[in-house]
Write a protein that holds these residues in place. Sequence first.
Motif: not given
Length: 294
Positions: A7-10, A59-61, A177-181, A237-240
């Motif tokens: 969570s420190d980087f979200k 999953v989309l990275i 689709t799980i999105i992680l950016k 739903h699409a966090p950086w």
Amino acid sequence: MKNISISDFKVTTAISLKDLPTSIDLEASEKKKAKALNKLREKLSEHQDIMYAHNKYSVLICLQGMDTAGKDSLIREVFKEFNPRGVVVHSFKTPSTLELQHDYLWRHIIALPQRGKYGVFNRTHYENVLVTRVHPSYILSENIPGINSLDDIKEEFWEKRFEQINNFEKQISENGTIILKFYLHLGKEEQRQRLLRRLNKAKHNWKFSPGDLKEREKWEEYQKHYEEAINKTSKAHAPWYVIPSDNKEAARILVAKVILEQMQQLEDIREPELDDKVKQNIELYKEILSQEKN
């Protein structure tokens, strides 16, 4: 090793990149970091196998960062334990003639991962609000109605793009689709050192381009537009995640940890159960196979 909270980087509130660290001390030896990464990627691989069988999520990275931020090596090291059928990597470069005959999201849409698989975008649809923002003349090659000169590219144009990107990500998220950016946050001095290493080591010379220095001159401009893009598109739903990346090993551990912990939150992902009839006859099938002659 230092206890880390992802969570420190979200990014959940507006951030200023200049106020965020580009390095982090994990308080561990190189050997311990290597062991930690190996454990993380093994768990990721096991979870991906289950997700593949479950066949409901993809999953989309998304990986973004300045030149030399370490995207290629991160992909290689984080996903090396994956079954090759479970992950597909796309590196998006300058749009081709065919791609320019479609809207800017088209080439990303057709590269989206299938259910049960990971897709890794090495540079992403965000290039269309980053590189084109620094070099707006690139927009003219898209042949967009109403955009005939640089004077036609106003602030409203970029706001519309952010809206389109948010809508695109919301749509695919709602369909599984799980999105992680990830933004690999590299310091300017560290980039200088990495560019020098490319020049000093003959086997890495091929990675260097004089254009790298021209883009480096626009460092502050890129930072400004990265910051804006992250702030306007980091959604639940699409966090950086802004990952300190001056140390490549630490960045790889952080990215792997984020992916694993986020995926483990999806409690409905489990291996499909055998049909009751098949389950009841397992011993019979074993006997048939055991008695089969070579």
